[in-house]
Scaffold this motif. Structure first.
Motif, PDB file in Angstrom:
ATOM      1  N   TYR A   1      33.183  45.820  22.275  1.00  0.00           N
ATOM      2  CA  TYR A   1      34.395  45.601  23.075  1.00  0.00           C
ATOM      3  C   TYR A   1      34.419  46.575  24.244  1.00  0.00           C
ATOM      4  CZ  TYR A   1      38.997  43.531  23.720  1.00  0.00           C
ATOM      5  OH  TYR A   1      40.050  42.794  24.213  1.00  0.00           O
ATOM      6  N   LEU A   2      34.602  46.018  25.427  1.00  0.00           N
ATOM      7  CA  LEU A   2      34.705  46.847  26.627  1.00  0.00           C
ATOM      8  C   LEU A   2      36.161  46.921  27.050  1.00  0.00           C
ATOM      9  CD1 LEU A   2      31.846  45.252  28.801  1.00  0.00           C
ATOM     10  CD2 LEU A   2      31.709  47.282  27.333  1.00  0.00           C
ATOM     11  N   LEU A   3      36.672  48.129  27.139  1.00  0.00           N
ATOM     12  CA  LEU A   3      38.041  48.335  27.606  1.00  0.00           C
ATOM     13  C   LEU A   3      38.048  49.642  28.387  1.00  0.00           C
ATOM     14  CD1 LEU A   3      41.022  47.192  27.308  1.00  0.00           C
ATOM     15  CD2 LEU A   3      41.309  48.934  25.541  1.00  0.00           C
TER      16      LEU A   3
ATOM     17  N   ASN B   1      48.793  53.697  25.230  1.00  0.00           N
ATOM     18  CA  ASN B   1      48.409  52.475  24.512  1.00  0.00           C
ATOM     19  C   ASN B   1      46.939  52.127  24.731  1.00  0.00           C
ATOM     20  OD1 ASN B   1      49.283  50.360  22.714  1.00  0.00           O
ATOM     21  ND2 ASN B   1      48.836  48.978  24.433  1.00  0.00           N
ATOM     22  N   ARG B   2      46.467  52.392  25.956  1.00  0.00           N
ATOM     23  CA  ARG B   2      45.055  52.133  26.267  1.00  0.00           C
ATOM     24  C   ARG B   2      44.165  52.907  25.293  1.00  0.00           C
ATOM     25  NH1 ARG B   2      43.779  47.853  29.597  1.00  0.00           N
ATOM     26  NH2 ARG B   2      41.815  48.214  30.571  1.00  0.00           N
ATOM     27  N   ILE B   3      44.502  54.181  25.136  1.00  0.00           N
ATOM     28  CA  ILE B   3      43.694  55.058  24.274  1.00  0.00           C
ATOM     29  C   ILE B   3      43.843  54.616  22.816  1.00  0.00           C
ATOM     30  CG2 ILE B   3      43.325  57.478  23.535  1.00  0.00           C
ATOM     31  CD1 ILE B   3      42.848  57.468  26.437  1.00  0.00           C
TER      32      ILE B   3
ATOM     33  N   GLY C   1      32.174  51.967  38.115  1.00  0.00           N
ATOM     34  CA  GLY C   1      31.752  51.341  39.362  1.00  0.00           C
ATOM     35  C   GLY C   1      32.727  51.752  40.435  1.00  0.00           C
ATOM     36  N   PRO C   2      32.316  51.660  41.694  1.00  0.00           N
ATOM     37  CA  PRO C   2      33.234  52.034  42.770  1.00  0.00           C
ATOM     38  C   PRO C   2      34.446  51.118  42.825  1.00  0.00           C
ATOM     39  CG  PRO C   2      31.208  51.074  43.653  1.00  0.00           C
ATOM     40  CD  PRO C   2      31.006  51.229  42.182  1.00  0.00           C
ATOM     41  N   PHE C   3      35.598  51.693  43.116  1.00  0.00           N
ATOM     42  CA  PHE C   3      36.776  50.886  43.430  1.00  0.00           C
ATOM     43  C   PHE C   3      36.486  50.133  44.728  1.00  0.00           C
ATOM     44  CE2 PHE C   3      40.295  50.763  46.470  1.00  0.00           C
ATOM     45  CZ  PHE C   3      41.105  49.818  45.853  1.00  0.00           C
TER      46      PHE C   3
ATOM     47  N   LYS D   1      36.229  32.622  42.113  1.00  0.00           N
ATOM     48  CA  LYS D   1      37.631  32.731  41.713  1.00  0.00           C
ATOM     49  C   LYS D   1      37.890  33.975  40.866  1.00  0.00           C
ATOM     50  CE  LYS D   1      38.202  27.736  41.669  1.00  0.00           C
ATOM     51  NZ  LYS D   1      38.482  26.575  40.809  1.00  0.00           N
ATOM     52  N   TYR D   2      36.864  34.445  40.189  1.00  0.00           N
ATOM     53  CA  TYR D   2      37.048  35.671  39.399  1.00  0.00           C
ATOM     54  C   TYR D   2      36.842  36.856  40.338  1.00  0.00           C
ATOM     55  CZ  TYR D   2      37.093  38.686  35.280  1.00  0.00           C
ATOM     56  OH  TYR D   2      37.437  39.636  34.332  1.00  0.00           O
ATOM     57  N   ALA D   3      37.780  37.007  41.260  1.00  0.00           N
ATOM     58  CA  ALA D   3      37.629  38.017  42.308  1.00  0.00           C
ATOM     59  C   ALA D   3      38.513  39.218  41.998  1.00  0.00           C
ATOM     60  CB  ALA D   3      37.980  37.421  43.658  1.00  0.00           C
ATOM     61  N   LEU D   4      37.932  40.209  41.326  1.00  0.00           N
ATOM     62  CA  LEU D   4      38.683  41.426  41.033  1.00  0.00           C
ATOM     63  C   LEU D   4      38.838  42.225  42.310  1.00  0.00           C
ATOM     64  CD1 LEU D   4      36.780  42.541  37.796  1.00  0.00           C
ATOM     65  CD2 LEU D   4      38.807  41.105  37.950  1.00  0.00           C
ATOM     66  N   TYR D   5      37.845  42.055  43.229  1.00  0.00           N
ATOM     67  CA  TYR D   5      37.844  42.783  44.499  1.00  0.00           C
ATOM     68  C   TYR D   5      37.179  41.898  45.534  1.00  0.00           C
ATOM     69  CZ  TYR D   5      33.435  43.793  42.109  1.00  0.00           C
ATOM     70  OH  TYR D   5      32.272  43.671  41.394  1.00  0.00           O
ATOM     71  N   ASP D   6      37.275  42.290  46.812  1.00  0.00           N
ATOM     72  CA  ASP D   6      36.725  41.464  47.884  1.00  0.00           C
ATOM     73  C   ASP D   6      35.193  41.529  47.926  1.00  0.00           C
ATOM     74  OD1 ASP D   6      39.237  40.703  48.711  1.00  0.00           O
ATOM     75  OD2 ASP D   6      39.423  42.313  50.189  1.00  0.00           O
TER      76      ASP D   6
HETATM   77  N1  SAH Z   1      41.364  42.283  31.480  1.00  0.00           N
HETATM   78  C1  SAH Z   1      40.211  43.008  31.017  1.00  0.00           C
HETATM   79  C2  SAH Z   1      39.073  42.939  31.987  1.00  0.00           C
HETATM   80  C3  SAH Z   1      39.377  43.622  33.288  1.00  0.00           C
HETATM   81  S1  SAH Z   1      38.232  43.398  34.563  1.00  0.00           S
HETATM   82  C4  SAH Z   1      40.618  44.419  30.702  1.00  0.00           C
HETATM   83  O1  SAH Z   1      41.776  44.774  30.882  1.00  0.00           O
HETATM   84  O2  SAH Z   1      39.782  45.191  30.243  1.00  0.00           O
HETATM   85  C5  SAH Z   1      37.105  44.695  34.244  1.00  0.00           C
HETATM   86  C6  SAH Z   1      37.236  45.956  35.078  1.00  0.00           C
HETATM   87  O3  SAH Z   1      37.119  45.686  36.461  1.00  0.00           O
HETATM   88  C7  SAH Z   1      38.549  46.693  34.991  1.00  0.00           C
HETATM   89  O4  SAH Z   1      38.633  47.441  33.817  1.00  0.00           O
HETATM   90  C8  SAH Z   1      38.569  47.548  36.243  1.00  0.00           C
HETATM   91  O5  SAH Z   1      38.105  48.875  35.988  1.00  0.00           O
HETATM   92  C9  SAH Z   1      37.574  46.811  37.163  1.00  0.00           C
HETATM   93  N2  SAH Z   1      38.250  46.416  38.413  1.00  0.00           N
HETATM   94  C10 SAH Z   1      39.407  45.733  38.554  1.00  0.00           C
HETATM   95  N3  SAH Z   1      39.758  45.666  39.854  1.00  0.00           N
HETATM   96  C11 SAH Z   1      38.814  46.334  40.559  1.00  0.00           C
HETATM   97  C12 SAH Z   1      38.628  46.655  41.929  1.00  0.00           C
HETATM   98  N4  SAH Z   1      39.509  46.275  42.853  1.00  0.00           N
HETATM   99  N5  SAH Z   1      37.520  47.341  42.284  1.00  0.00           N
HETATM  100  C13 SAH Z   1      36.621  47.733  41.351  1.00  0.00           C
HETATM  101  N6  SAH Z   1      36.761  47.499  40.042  1.00  0.00           N
HETATM  102  C14 SAH Z   1      37.838  46.804  39.642  1.00  0.00           C
END
Ligand code: SAH
Length: 352
Positions: A160-162, A184-186, A233-235, A307-312
């Motif tokens: 599990y990755l969290l 809660n995360r911890i 990973g980089p923000f 569509k799974y765009a967490l970032y640009d």
């Molecule tokens: N919903 C799941 C998966 C999250 S996506 C969860 O909560 O674990 C996986 C990871 O992507 C996040 O934990 C976060 O660290 C990273 N992430 C989200 N937005 C980001 C962004 N704008 N830039 C870089 N990483 C990002």
């Protein structure tokens, strides 16, 4: 100058530093320190994993999320996000394609989508396990109750990755709305470990408001929690979030931290992340050369990848994809590494 080199020796020998010492390592980052860390990191990795690189097939199962994390492109309040959820059949067909390509770990990642009830997920996990008994299943579906995690584990999920995101409470509250807490995360991370999952925590490098002290706290947290895996990973800013004008995290610092984490826990499973490959063309290769040993190519159907765009600007058609495994093998071979067909569990026995 020699203080930093001495600290690196100390970390290599004891796998532990104080908060102040971690902070010193970061503020005094220089070429000589980077080189020394990298040499030690590569030596550590080789002891446990030879020159092998593990691959995981990443399946982005849904971008529907009930949370509103300020940095994330699939946050609930982003109305420009085109939402999707894969069906069980679609997920199984991704696994099938992945298995043929040589993947022996499937990572199911997604937003906190209410449709993912325990029953729905357990049924899916059992189906994958039945078809691919030699594969590991990794979940990355956010925060759930301990009872729920236990059920997922009992159905056959292995890892599990969290990401903990940041080990500092104030910083956590600057990145998340108040219903989400570091506490809660911890708790979730500890629950997962107690149940028996191989657990991964992690954080973004260069997230808004992150101080050097915060990174030192993250490293201390990793040292104390001792996860099996760690994703950093980089923000990267996303245009539909309040952090759209913030600058992206630094790839070099990210690689420097990968080396440090490899010294904190020599046998850790450490991915060179997609985000690292997004900010730098050869980011994933640099990550591997800095001590990472895992790559997670994208196995999601092409139609949903954008569509799974967490970032640009997420890389999403080229070599990051699972279908381009041949290219990945070549680029790893070119830097002296070998992609293997293997579940890629954590190795606890040093080969040297
Ligand atoms: N919903 C799941 C998966 C999250 S996506 C969860 O909560 O674990 C996986 C990871 O992507 C996040 O934990 C976060 O660290 C990273 N992430 C989200 N937005 C980001 C962004 N704008 N830039 C870089 N990483 C990002």
């Amino acid at each position: 100058m020699s203080k930093i080199l001495d600290l690196i020796d100390k970390l290599y020998e004891t796998h532990s530093l104080s908060l102040d010492e971690y902070e010193y390592l970061i503020t005094h980052k220089c070429d000589e320190a980077t080189e020394k860390l990298r040499t030690y990191a590569v030596a550590n990795r080789r002891k446990f994993y030879s020159n092998h690189v593990f691959v995981r097939g990443l399946i982005e199962v849904s971008n529907i999320c009930k949370n509103d994390c300020y940095y994330c492109g699939i946050r609930k309040s982003n109305e420009n996000c085109d939402r999707y959820r894969l069906s069980k059949e679609e997920i199984l067909s991704c696994c099938n394609e992945g298995y043929e390509l040589g993947f022996r770990t499937f990572v199911l990642q997604g937003g906190e989508d209410g449709t993912f009830t325990d029953t729905w997920l357990c049924d899916l996990i059992s189906a994958i396990k039945n078809r691919y008994p030699d594969c590991a299943i990794t979940l990355s579906l956010g925060e759930r109750t301990k009872e729920s995690y236990q059920k997922l584990y009992n159905s056959g999920a292995n890892r599990y990755l969290l990401r903990h995101e940041t080990a500092d409470e104030l910083h956590y509250s600057q990145l998340h709305p108040s219903n989400l807490t570091l506490e809660n995360r911890i708790k979730c991370l500890r629950d997962l470990k107690e149940i028996g999952f191989q657990v991964g925590c992690g954080f973004m490098v260069g997230s808004p408001y992150q101080s050097v002290k915060n990174i030192a706290q993250d490293l201390k947290f990793i040292e104390e929690f001792s996860p099996h895996m760690c994703g950093i990973g980089p923000f990267i800013p996303h245009k539909d979030t309040i952090f759209k004008n913030e600058k992206a995290g630094d790839a070099q610092l990210c690689c420097y931290l990968l080396s440090i984490i490899r010294l904190i826990k020599p046998n850790i499973l450490l991915p060179a992340t997609t985000a690292l490959g997004t900010v730098k063309n050869d980011g994933r290769e640099r990550g591997i050369l800095s001590g990472a040993n895992v790559i997670m190519p994208n196995l999601s159907p092409l139609s949903v990848r954008k569509k799974y765009a967490l970032y640009d600007n997420k890389i999403s058609t080229g070599d990051e994809s699972a279908q381009s495994l041949q290219n990945l093998k070549k680029s790893m071979h070119a830097i002296g590494y070998e992609v293997v067909v293997d579940r890629g569990d954590i190795n606890t026995i040093s080969k040297e």
